[in-house]
Design a protein around this motif. Structure first.
Motif, PDB file in Angstrom:
ATOM      1  N   HIS A 125     -14.141   7.421   1.013  1.00 31.49           N
ATOM      2  CA  HIS A 125     -13.841   6.468  -0.053  1.00 31.49           C
ATOM      3  C   HIS A 125     -12.731   5.570   0.651  1.00 31.49           C
ATOM      4  O   HIS A 125     -11.890   5.809   1.316  1.00 31.49           O
ATOM      5  N   ALA A 126     -13.134   4.138   0.389  1.00 26.26           N
ATOM      6  CA  ALA A 126     -12.230   3.091   0.861  1.00 26.26           C
ATOM      7  C   ALA A 126     -10.917   3.039   0.096  1.00 26.26           C
ATOM      8  O   ALA A 126     -11.189   2.886  -1.384  1.00 26.26           O
ATOM      9  N   GLU A 166      -7.631  -7.286  15.537  1.00 22.56           N
ATOM     10  CA  GLU A 166      -6.953  -6.742  14.369  1.00 22.56           C
ATOM     11  C   GLU A 166      -5.607  -6.180  14.938  1.00 22.56           C
ATOM     12  O   GLU A 166      -4.669  -6.286  14.256  1.00 22.56           O
ATOM     13  N   LYS A 169       0.760  -1.359   0.070  1.00 25.80           N
ATOM     14  CA  LYS A 169      -0.117   0.003  -0.080  1.00 25.80           C
ATOM     15  C   LYS A 169       0.904   1.268   0.052  1.00 25.80           C
ATOM     16  O   LYS A 169       1.870   1.214   0.558  1.00 25.80           O
ATOM     17  N   VAL A 217     -10.092   8.706   4.782  1.00 26.20           N
ATOM     18  CA  VAL A 217     -10.742   8.663   6.147  1.00 26.20           C
ATOM     19  C   VAL A 217      -9.915   8.981   7.329  1.00 26.20           C
ATOM     20  O   VAL A 217     -10.409   9.607   8.087  1.00 26.20           O
ATOM     21  N   ASP A 218      -8.597   8.656   7.123  1.00 25.80           N
ATOM     22  CA  ASP A 218      -7.814   8.966   8.333  1.00 25.80           C
ATOM     23  C   ASP A 218      -7.697  10.496   8.046  1.00 25.80           C
ATOM     24  O   ASP A 218      -7.493  11.154   9.286  1.00 25.80           O
ATOM     25  N   TYR A 231      -2.553   3.594   7.256  1.00 28.53           N
ATOM     26  CA  TYR A 231      -3.822   3.586   7.696  1.00 28.53           C
ATOM     27  C   TYR A 231      -3.748   3.499   9.397  1.00 28.53           C
ATOM     28  O   TYR A 231      -2.757   2.790   9.819  1.00 28.53           O
ATOM     29  N   PHE A 232      -4.879   3.779   9.860  1.00 32.45           N
ATOM     30  CA  PHE A 232      -5.139   3.412  11.420  1.00 32.45           C
ATOM     31  C   PHE A 232      -5.164   1.903  11.402  1.00 32.45           C
ATOM     32  O   PHE A 232      -5.853   1.512  10.550  1.00 32.45           O
ATOM     33  N   PRO A 233      -4.658   1.340  12.451  1.00 32.54           N
ATOM     34  CA  PRO A 233      -4.741  -0.144  12.667  1.00 32.54           C
ATOM     35  C   PRO A 233      -6.128  -0.496  12.620  1.00 32.54           C
ATOM     36  O   PRO A 233      -6.924   0.339  13.547  1.00 32.54           O
ATOM     37  N   GLY A 234      -6.648  -1.248  12.354  1.00 30.36           N
ATOM     38  CA  GLY A 234      -7.925  -2.082  12.230  1.00 30.36           C
ATOM     39  C   GLY A 234      -8.240  -2.872  11.068  1.00 30.36           C
ATOM     40  O   GLY A 234      -7.517  -3.361  10.331  1.00 30.36           O
ATOM     41  N   SER A 238      -4.705   7.981   4.428  1.00 31.90           N
ATOM     42  CA  SER A 238      -6.024   7.528   3.361  1.00 31.90           C
ATOM     43  C   SER A 238      -7.092   8.488   4.021  1.00 31.90           C
ATOM     44  O   SER A 238      -6.789   9.342   4.882  1.00 31.90           O
ATOM     45  N   HIS A 292      -9.982   0.898  -3.563  1.00 34.68           N
ATOM     46  CA  HIS A 292     -11.271   0.442  -4.064  1.00 34.68           C
ATOM     47  C   HIS A 292     -11.845   1.505  -5.253  1.00 34.68           C
ATOM     48  O   HIS A 292     -11.313   2.616  -5.059  1.00 34.68           O
TER      49      HIS A 292
HETATM   50  N1  LIG Z   1      -7.996  -0.707   8.756  1.00 35.95           N
HETATM   51  C1  LIG Z   1      -8.022   0.580   7.891  1.00 35.95           C
HETATM   52  N2  LIG Z   1      -8.580   0.377   6.781  1.00 35.95           N
HETATM   53  C2  LIG Z   1      -8.635   1.456   5.896  1.00 35.95           C
HETATM   54  C3  LIG Z   1      -8.219   2.739   6.459  1.00 35.95           C
HETATM   55  N3  LIG Z   1      -8.469   3.703   5.442  1.00 35.95           N
HETATM   56  C4  LIG Z   1      -8.819   2.958   4.422  1.00 35.95           C
HETATM   57  O1  LIG Z   1      -9.259   3.345   3.293  1.00 35.95           O
HETATM   58  N4  LIG Z   1      -9.208   1.520   4.759  1.00 35.95           N
HETATM   59  C5  LIG Z   1      -9.583   0.456   3.904  1.00 35.95           C
HETATM   60  C6  LIG Z   1      -8.586  -0.400   3.399  1.00 35.95           C
HETATM   61  C7  LIG Z   1      -9.547  -1.597   3.234  1.00 35.95           C
HETATM   62  O2  LIG Z   1     -10.349  -1.708   1.904  1.00 35.95           O
HETATM   63  C8  LIG Z   1     -10.477  -1.734   4.456  1.00 35.95           C
HETATM   64  C9  LIG Z   1     -10.124  -2.460   5.654  1.00 35.95           C
HETATM   65  O3  LIG Z   1      -9.830  -3.758   5.488  1.00 35.95           O
HETATM   66  P1  LIG Z   1      -9.091  -4.976   6.173  1.00 35.95           P
HETATM   67  O4  LIG Z   1      -8.041  -4.072   6.941  1.00 35.95           O
HETATM   68  O5  LIG Z   1      -9.740  -5.626   6.788  1.00 35.95           O
HETATM   69  O6  LIG Z   1      -8.158  -5.314   4.902  1.00 35.95           O
HETATM   70  P2  LIG Z   1      -8.564  -6.215   3.696  1.00 35.95           P
HETATM   71  O7  LIG Z   1      -7.207  -6.567   3.113  1.00 35.95           O
HETATM   72  O8  LIG Z   1      -9.510  -7.275   4.202  1.00 35.95           O
HETATM   73  O9  LIG Z   1      -9.173  -5.239   2.923  1.00 35.95           O
HETATM   74  P3  LIG Z   1      -9.520  -5.117   1.298  1.00 35.95           P
HETATM   75  O10 LIG Z   1      -8.154  -4.467   0.810  1.00 35.95           O
HETATM   76  O11 LIG Z   1      -9.237  -6.795   0.687  1.00 35.95           O
HETATM   77  O12 LIG Z   1     -10.700  -4.428   1.147  1.00 35.95           O
HETATM   78  O13 LIG Z   1     -10.542  -0.445   4.626  1.00 35.95           O
HETATM   79  C10 LIG Z   1      -7.619   2.874   7.714  1.00 35.95           C
HETATM   80  O14 LIG Z   1      -7.272   3.757   8.306  1.00 35.95           O
HETATM   81  N5  LIG Z   1      -7.554   1.795   8.453  1.00 35.95           N
END
Ligand SMILES: Nc1nc2c([nH]c(=O)n2[C@H]2C[C@H](O)[C@@H](COP(=O)(O)OP(=O)(O)OP(=O)(O)O)O2)c(=O)[nH]1
Length: 116
Positions: free
Chosen positions: A54-55, A31, A8, A100-101, A12-15, A98, A58
């Motif tokens: 926005h995620a 997590e 990436k 949202v962060d 991101y914030f952890p989660g 990101s 994606h």
């Molecule tokens: N944990 C986390 N996720 C974030 C942040 N900002 C942001 O856009 N995201 C998005 C990325 C991921 O699409 C989703 C978190 O999913 P996840 O951490 O369970 O990871 P994943 O590999 O299963 O997710 P994905 O990329 O397959 O959708 O949220 C953030 O600050 N923290």
């Protein structure tokens, strides 16, 4: 504190995403353990707020809703195999995170909870 997952470009914030039947605090504990190998003190967890944007990574129409908590932890922060690195950030690091962060950074800044 922010983490950068493998492959990436932004922090991101952890989660992460909820698994079936999990409560918020269960997701938080799982997590954080998976990403940083520390134990969250679940009784200390305090809900901060919910933020939407926005995620990252994606299509533009995919929205992320992030429910945020603060909590104490024990153990030594250690990046797991899914994390490239982690970093304590200041408000000036906002653009490296990101979408949202960035909203959460603004929230923390408005309340004097993060340094410039
Ligand atoms: N944990 C986390 N996720 C974030 C942040 N900002 C942001 O856009 N995201 C998005 C990325 C991921 O699409 C989703 C978190 O999913 P996840 O951490 O369970 O990871 P994943 O590999 O299963 O997710 P994905 O990329 O397959 O959708 O949220 C953030 O600050 N923290």
């Amino acid at each position: 504190m922010s983490t950068r997952s493998r492959g990436k470009s932004v922090y991101y914030f952890p989660g992460g995403k909820r698994e079936a039947g999990e409560t918020d605090v269960e997701v938080l504990c799982r997590e954080i353990k998976e990403e940083l190998d520390v134990e969250i003190d679940r009784d200390s967890a305090i809900y901060i707020g919910t933020f939407e944007a926005h995620a990252h990574g994606h299509d533009a129409e995919v929205l992320l809703q992030m429910r945020c908590y603060e909590a104490n932890f024990s153990g030594t922060l250690t990046a797991s195999s899914e994390i490239d690195c982690f970093e304590w950030m200041r408000y000036r690091d906002r653009e490296r995170t990101s979408e949202v962060d960035q909203k959460i950074f603004d929230f923390l800044w408005e309340r004097a909870l993060i340094d410039m």
